[in-house]
Design a protein around this motif. Structure first.
Motif, PDB file in Angstrom:
ATOM      1  N   VAL A  40       0.901  -1.079  -0.098  1.00 35.29           N
ATOM      2  CA  VAL A  40       0.067  -0.101  -0.002  1.00 35.29           C
ATOM      3  C   VAL A  40       0.785   1.347  -0.152  1.00 35.29           C
ATOM      4  O   VAL A  40       1.890   1.282   0.576  1.00 35.29           O
ATOM      5  N   SER A  41       0.383   2.456  -0.588  1.00 33.41           N
ATOM      6  CA  SER A  41       1.038   3.442  -0.615  1.00 33.41           C
ATOM      7  C   SER A  41       0.684   4.532   0.684  1.00 33.41           C
ATOM      8  O   SER A  41       1.384   5.347   1.128  1.00 33.41           O
ATOM      9  N   THR A  42      -0.622   4.235   1.153  1.00 30.83           N
ATOM     10  CA  THR A  42      -0.964   4.898   2.364  1.00 30.83           C
ATOM     11  C   THR A  42      -0.358   4.452   3.736  1.00 30.83           C
ATOM     12  O   THR A  42      -0.271   3.374   3.622  1.00 30.83           O
ATOM     13  N   CYS A  43      -0.110   5.494   4.687  1.00 30.31           N
ATOM     14  CA  CYS A  43       0.827   5.126   5.556  1.00 30.31           C
ATOM     15  C   CYS A  43      -0.348   5.363   6.900  1.00 30.31           C
ATOM     16  O   CYS A  43      -0.994   6.312   6.853  1.00 30.31           O
ATOM     17  N   LEU A  44      -0.407   4.550   7.786  1.00 29.06           N
ATOM     18  CA  LEU A  44      -1.166   4.500   8.966  1.00 29.06           C
ATOM     19  C   LEU A  44      -0.361   5.144  10.289  1.00 29.06           C
ATOM     20  O   LEU A  44       0.648   4.370  10.433  1.00 29.06           O
ATOM     21  N   TYR A  45      -0.829   6.125  11.207  1.00 28.42           N
ATOM     22  CA  TYR A  45      -0.537   6.148  12.443  1.00 28.42           C
ATOM     23  C   TYR A  45      -1.315   5.739  13.423  1.00 28.42           C
ATOM     24  O   TYR A  45      -2.625   6.620  13.349  1.00 28.42           O
ATOM     25  N   ILE A  46      -1.146   4.783  14.223  1.00 24.02           N
ATOM     26  CA  ILE A  46      -2.196   4.652  15.248  1.00 24.02           C
ATOM     27  C   ILE A  46      -1.601   5.039  16.462  1.00 24.02           C
ATOM     28  O   ILE A  46      -0.656   4.994  17.122  1.00 24.02           O
ATOM     29  N   ILE A  47      -2.693   5.956  17.009  1.00 21.26           N
ATOM     30  CA  ILE A  47      -2.472   6.591  18.319  1.00 21.26           C
ATOM     31  C   ILE A  47      -3.125   5.803  19.431  1.00 21.26           C
ATOM     32  O   ILE A  47      -4.256   5.848  19.427  1.00 21.26           O
ATOM     33  N   GLN A  48      -2.569   5.038  20.002  1.00 24.35           N
ATOM     34  CA  GLN A  48      -3.012   4.062  20.991  1.00 24.35           C
ATOM     35  C   GLN A  48      -3.073   4.408  22.517  1.00 24.35           C
ATOM     36  O   GLN A  48      -1.979   4.867  22.920  1.00 24.35           O
ATOM     37  N   HIS A  49      -4.098   4.417  22.949  1.00 26.22           N
ATOM     38  CA  HIS A  49      -4.267   4.711  24.546  1.00 26.22           C
ATOM     39  C   HIS A  49      -3.563   3.740  25.236  1.00 26.22           C
ATOM     40  O   HIS A  49      -3.636   2.474  24.940  1.00 26.22           O
ATOM     41  N   PRO A  50      -2.818   3.913  26.438  1.00 30.67           N
ATOM     42  CA  PRO A  50      -2.163   3.040  27.033  1.00 30.67           C
ATOM     43  C   PRO A  50      -2.980   1.649  27.693  1.00 30.67           C
ATOM     44  O   PRO A  50      -2.360   0.643  27.688  1.00 30.67           O
ATOM     45  N   ALA A  51      -4.325   2.142  28.008  1.00 30.65           N
ATOM     46  CA  ALA A  51      -5.009   0.942  28.451  1.00 30.65           C
ATOM     47  C   ALA A  51      -5.323  -0.035  27.195  1.00 30.65           C
ATOM     48  O   ALA A  51      -5.425  -1.527  27.663  1.00 30.65           O
ATOM     49  N   GLU A  52      -5.150  -0.122  26.205  1.00 26.67           N
ATOM     50  CA  GLU A  52      -5.636  -0.727  24.984  1.00 26.67           C
ATOM     51  C   GLU A  52      -4.109  -1.736  24.836  1.00 26.67           C
ATOM     52  O   GLU A  52      -4.454  -2.956  24.332  1.00 26.67           O
ATOM     53  N   ASP A  66       6.847   0.167   7.805  1.00 30.04           N
ATOM     54  CA  ASP A  66       6.832   1.608   7.453  1.00 30.04           C
ATOM     55  C   ASP A  66       5.572   1.987   7.202  1.00 30.04           C
ATOM     56  O   ASP A  66       5.544   3.339   7.054  1.00 30.04           O
ATOM     57  N   LYS A  67       4.631   1.293   6.780  1.00 32.10           N
ATOM     58  CA  LYS A  67       3.268   1.538   6.546  1.00 32.10           C
ATOM     59  C   LYS A  67       1.955   1.825   7.767  1.00 32.10           C
ATOM     60  O   LYS A  67       1.197   1.910   7.504  1.00 32.10           O
ATOM     61  N   CYS A  68       2.583   1.219   8.924  1.00 32.45           N
ATOM     62  CA  CYS A  68       1.605   1.056   9.946  1.00 32.45           C
ATOM     63  C   CYS A  68       2.699   1.232  11.371  1.00 32.45           C
ATOM     64  O   CYS A  68       3.187   0.437  11.752  1.00 32.45           O
ATOM     65  N   LYS A  69       2.469   2.545  11.755  1.00 34.29           N
ATOM     66  CA  LYS A  69       3.377   3.077  13.046  1.00 34.29           C
ATOM     67  C   LYS A  69       2.545   3.354  14.084  1.00 34.29           C
ATOM     68  O   LYS A  69       1.342   3.850  14.138  1.00 34.29           O
ATOM     69  N   VAL A  70       2.788   2.503  15.378  1.00 29.00           N
ATOM     70  CA  VAL A  70       1.933   2.846  16.428  1.00 29.00           C
ATOM     71  C   VAL A  70       2.597   3.577  17.594  1.00 29.00           C
ATOM     72  O   VAL A  70       3.640   3.414  17.941  1.00 29.00           O
ATOM     73  N   LEU A  71       1.847   4.608  18.065  1.00 31.91           N
ATOM     74  CA  LEU A  71       2.318   5.556  19.054  1.00 31.91           C
ATOM     75  C   LEU A  71       1.655   5.444  20.284  1.00 31.91           C
ATOM     76  O   LEU A  71       0.360   5.515  20.285  1.00 31.91           O
ATOM     77  N   ILE A  72       1.968   5.232  21.376  1.00 33.00           N
ATOM     78  CA  ILE A  72       1.238   4.759  22.733  1.00 33.00           C
ATOM     79  C   ILE A  72       1.534   5.929  23.509  1.00 33.00           C
ATOM     80  O   ILE A  72       2.358   6.446  24.076  1.00 33.00           O
ATOM     81  N   GLY A  73       0.327   6.392  24.261  1.00 29.66           N
ATOM     82  CA  GLY A  73       0.334   7.521  24.865  1.00 29.66           C
ATOM     83  C   GLY A  73      -1.038   8.175  25.192  1.00 29.66           C
ATOM     84  O   GLY A  73      -1.897   7.943  24.411  1.00 29.66           O
ATOM     85  N   ARG A  74      -1.227   9.335  26.103  1.00 31.97           N
ATOM     86  CA  ARG A  74      -2.347  10.191  26.044  1.00 31.97           C
ATOM     87  C   ARG A  74      -2.071  11.629  25.491  1.00 31.97           C
ATOM     88  O   ARG A  74      -2.925  12.158  25.122  1.00 31.97           O
ATOM     89  N   ARG A  75      -0.921  12.065  25.807  1.00 32.28           N
ATOM     90  CA  ARG A  75      -0.606  13.289  25.408  1.00 32.28           C
ATOM     91  C   ARG A  75       0.631  13.374  24.443  1.00 32.28           C
ATOM     92  O   ARG A  75       1.672  12.792  24.794  1.00 32.28           O
ATOM     93  N   PHE A  76       0.552  14.185  23.415  1.00 28.05           N
ATOM     94  CA  PHE A  76       1.569  14.090  22.368  1.00 28.05           C
ATOM     95  C   PHE A  76       2.007  15.580  21.984  1.00 28.05           C
ATOM     96  O   PHE A  76       1.121  16.256  21.385  1.00 28.05           O
ATOM     97  N   SER A  77       3.016  16.047  22.587  1.00 31.52           N
ATOM     98  CA  SER A  77       3.311  17.451  22.373  1.00 31.52           C
ATOM     99  C   SER A  77       4.346  17.442  21.230  1.00 31.52           C
ATOM    100  O   SER A  77       5.049  16.406  20.809  1.00 31.52           O
ATOM    101  N   GLU A  78       4.580  18.527  20.639  1.00 26.06           N
ATOM    102  CA  GLU A  78       5.518  18.882  19.534  1.00 26.06           C
ATOM    103  C   GLU A  78       6.782  18.488  19.903  1.00 26.06           C
ATOM    104  O   GLU A  78       7.788  18.040  19.194  1.00 26.06           O
TER     105      GLU A  78
END
Length: 285
Positions: free
Chosen positions: A79-91, A109-121
């Motif tokens: 696939v050419s589309t990239c996914l960013y999964i923002i996952q709540h820690p409880a999941e 490289d097409k499915c990246k998972v970031l775990i957390g509640r707050r995402f600052s720059e």
């Protein structure tokens, strides 16, 4: 996004505190000089058997005895589309979660998972850069969300879709308390597809799990319906296996309320009661 569930953590902490309080009360009542009960001497010296965690499959994340790899694509989908999964820690600790099955279907490289509640720059500069990209969309329903099928991406650069993984209340908290997620164009899926994730409760029949949202979104963006069928296959196998081994079909809250099958106490909170009324009257919430 996954189904609405009560927060068990707070209740668990209260029970633990009550239990500790009970132990303290017993100790004060009995006193330190009270002899131990007859027949209990030496029990504390017995060895404790540590329970070994079942070995897990490195690809699908399931215990090896119930591995779902036979239902995954032999090779990651192109696939050419990239996914960013923002996952709540409880999941992350949920047993029957869908994100590991999703990541197993796609290239790393097409499915990246970031775990957390707050995402600052400052802490997530890469994510901030992605959010500011004109080709980035965030999949979150709402009054200001556009239909994903009607979105035109003018640039030739690959599209990025951000999906929040958690209960509906957790997803709402993440979306509204992170300003980064209000930078990309907000889109939603306007589909009549009913969730096949029948072993967990959804608010309505058309509320989809994270894996189902990703499958539908990728099929739209890649203009390839077979992508959806391929990604849904391991979810269907997971649900079939659980139902064969004692799990029950979980109807949506909408279905239970409309058919008089909702057997839990009605909430006292007026806002929650209002939500239930909207579900019964087919009003989108």
């Amino acid at each position: 996004m996954e189904e609405e569930r009560p927060a068990a953590g707070a209740a668990g902490e209260r029970e633990e505190e009550e239990e500790k309080a009970g132990h303290r009360g017993t100790a004060r009542a009995s006193g330190p000089s009270e002899p131990e009960s007859e027949g209990c001497e030496g029990l504390w010296e017995l060895p404790v058997e540590l329970s070994a965690r079942r070995p897990e499959c490195s690809r699908c994340g399931r215990p090896q005895k119930v591995c779902l790899c036979p239902f995954l694509p032999v090779h990651p989908l192109k696939v050419s589309t990239c996914l960013y999964i923002i996952q709540h820690p409880a999941e992350e600790s949920r047993v029957l979660r869908t994100v590991p099955l999703l990541t197993a279907c796609l290239p790393e490289d097409k499915c990246k998972v970031l775990i957390g509640r707050r995402f600052s720059e400052d802490r997530y500069p890469e994510l901030a850069s992605v959010c500011r990209n004109s080709n980035t969309l965030i999949l979150y329903p709402g009054a200001g969300a556009a239909n994903l099928e009607e979105i035109n991406i003018s640039s030739s650069d690959p599209c990025v879709i951000i999906i929040i993984d958690g209960t509906w209340s957790q997803a709402k908290d993440i979306f509204f308390k992170n300003s980064l997620f209000r930078i990309p164009k907000q889109v939603e899926l306007r589909t009549s597809l009913s969730s096949q994730y029948v072993i967990r409760t959804q608010p309505t029949n058309t509320c989809l799990s994270t894996l189902e949202c990703a499958a539908v979104a990728l099929a739209i963006m890649e203009k390839n319906e077979s992508i959806k069928e391929t990604i849904l296959r391991p979810l269907q196998a997971l649900c079939a296996f659980q139902l064969q081994h004692g799990a029950q079909v979980h109807h949506s809250k909408e279905h239970l309320l409309k058919n008089g099958l909702y057997n839990k106490p009605m909430p006292k909170n007026k806002r929650k009661l209002r939500k239930m009324e909207l579900l019964v009257n087919n009003v989108k919430i």
